[in-house]
Design a protein around this motif. Structure first.
Motif, PDB file in Angstrom:
ATOM      1  N   GLN A 186       2.350  -6.858 -38.813  1.00  0.00           N
ATOM      2  CA  GLN A 186       3.619  -7.036 -39.528  1.00  0.00           C
ATOM      3  C   GLN A 186       3.421  -7.916 -40.772  1.00  0.00           C
ATOM      4  OE1 GLN A 186       6.532  -5.392 -38.786  1.00  0.00           O
ATOM      5  NE2 GLN A 186       7.077  -6.204 -40.815  1.00  0.00           N
ATOM      6  N   LYS A 189       2.086  -5.786 -43.443  1.00  0.00           N
ATOM      7  CA  LYS A 189       3.185  -4.949 -43.985  1.00  0.00           C
ATOM      8  C   LYS A 189       4.060  -5.756 -44.932  1.00  0.00           C
ATOM      9  CE  LYS A 189       3.750  -1.794 -40.146  1.00  0.00           C
ATOM     10  NZ  LYS A 189       4.326  -1.849 -38.816  1.00  0.00           N
ATOM     11  N   ASP A 190       4.213  -7.048 -44.627  1.00  0.00           N
ATOM     12  CA  ASP A 190       5.058  -7.910 -45.455  1.00  0.00           C
ATOM     13  C   ASP A 190       4.314  -8.464 -46.676  1.00  0.00           C
ATOM     14  OD1 ASP A 190       7.013  -7.400 -43.625  1.00  0.00           O
ATOM     15  OD2 ASP A 190       6.879  -9.344 -42.592  1.00  0.00           O
TER      16      ASP A 190
END
Ligand code: HQG
Length: 218
Positions: A186, A189-190
């Motif tokens: 995550q 992804k960020d």
């Protein structure tokens, strides 16, 4: 893992290791390693050794200045001793480059010196990484996130056993090891950048609480 074997062999130094050197390393190698890491990660000025912005120091200068400032009678540095220490280090903490009078050494991670500009490799991490810490720090971590504290980066382990051994370094009385699972997938992804030190320790600037899960062991 970047391998030091070739450079160590090129120095030819291990042929000159004496039984006295090996005995000293057996008895005091850990203390010698701690003293060396202190200089290479936190305080080169303590012995007056020059360090460049990527934390490299000249090996010949390091050996002479380390010995000149060393007050512990039980250990010393020489080229054979240093090469053996680098070769056998359990976490491969040291990196080498160059040869002969230009042979350089550094610690591969763990630095706190503020002016360093380390050339860590930017890499995509596996989907999960781990951080071992002490129960004492947990409340603060869960409210502020994982901070680098005195170091330049937050350090992460690639597996739980490694994270447990990192956690055990911090245990005060009544504390227990705590392992945090980091949702690196995550974070990637960020848009958060990860770095891989040459001894396979993962590094990142900061980890917000939302990416952390406390692991429980049955
Ligand atoms: C904690 C060793 C309160 C953090 C290891 C850690 C590693 C917070 C401690 C490398 C916090 C710092 C680094 C917050 C983080 N509030 N405490 N918001 N955020 N902390 O030693 O990761 O063996 O600077 O959890 O293997 O333990 O020396 O970092 O417990 O690779 O080669 O603050 O050092 O390598 O401790 O260890 P450290 P670390 P060596």
């Amino acid at each position: 893992m970047i391998d030091n074997t070739e450079i160590i062999e090129q120095t030819g130094a291990l042929k000159h290791l004496t039984p006295e050197d090996l005995d000293m390393l057996k008895k005091s190698g850990r203390k010698l390693g701690s003293a060396l890491c202190y200089v290479l990660r936190h305080n080169p000025d303590r012995i007056g050794v020059s360090m460049d912005k990527q934390a490299w120091v000249n090996v010949a200068e390091l050996i002479s200045k380390f010995n000149a400032h060393n007050t512990n009678q039980r250990f010393y540095l020489s080229l054979p001793v240093l090469m053996e220490l680098v070769r056998t280090d359990s976490k491969q903490r040291y990196g080498l480059k160059g040869s002969n009078s230009n042979l350089m050494i550094r610690c591969r991670q763990g630095h706190s010196i503020p002016w360093l500009e380390m050339d860590y490799r930017e890499m995509t991490p596996p989907d999960l990484l781990y951080h071992g810490t002490s129960s004492t720090f947990l409340a603060s971590i869960m409210s502020k996130g994982l901070l680098p504290m005195s170091r330049q980066k937050v350090h992460l382990s690639k597996d739980v056993p490694t994270a447990i051994s990192v956690a055990k370094r911090h245990l005060s009385k009544d504390a227990c090891p705590m392992i945090l699972e980091v949702d690196t997938a995550q974070m990637v992804k960020d848009g958060i950048t990860f770095y891989l030190a040459d001894n396979d320790v993962w590094l990142v600037d900061y980890i917000a609480q939302k990416y952390l899960t406390l692991m429980t062991f049955q």
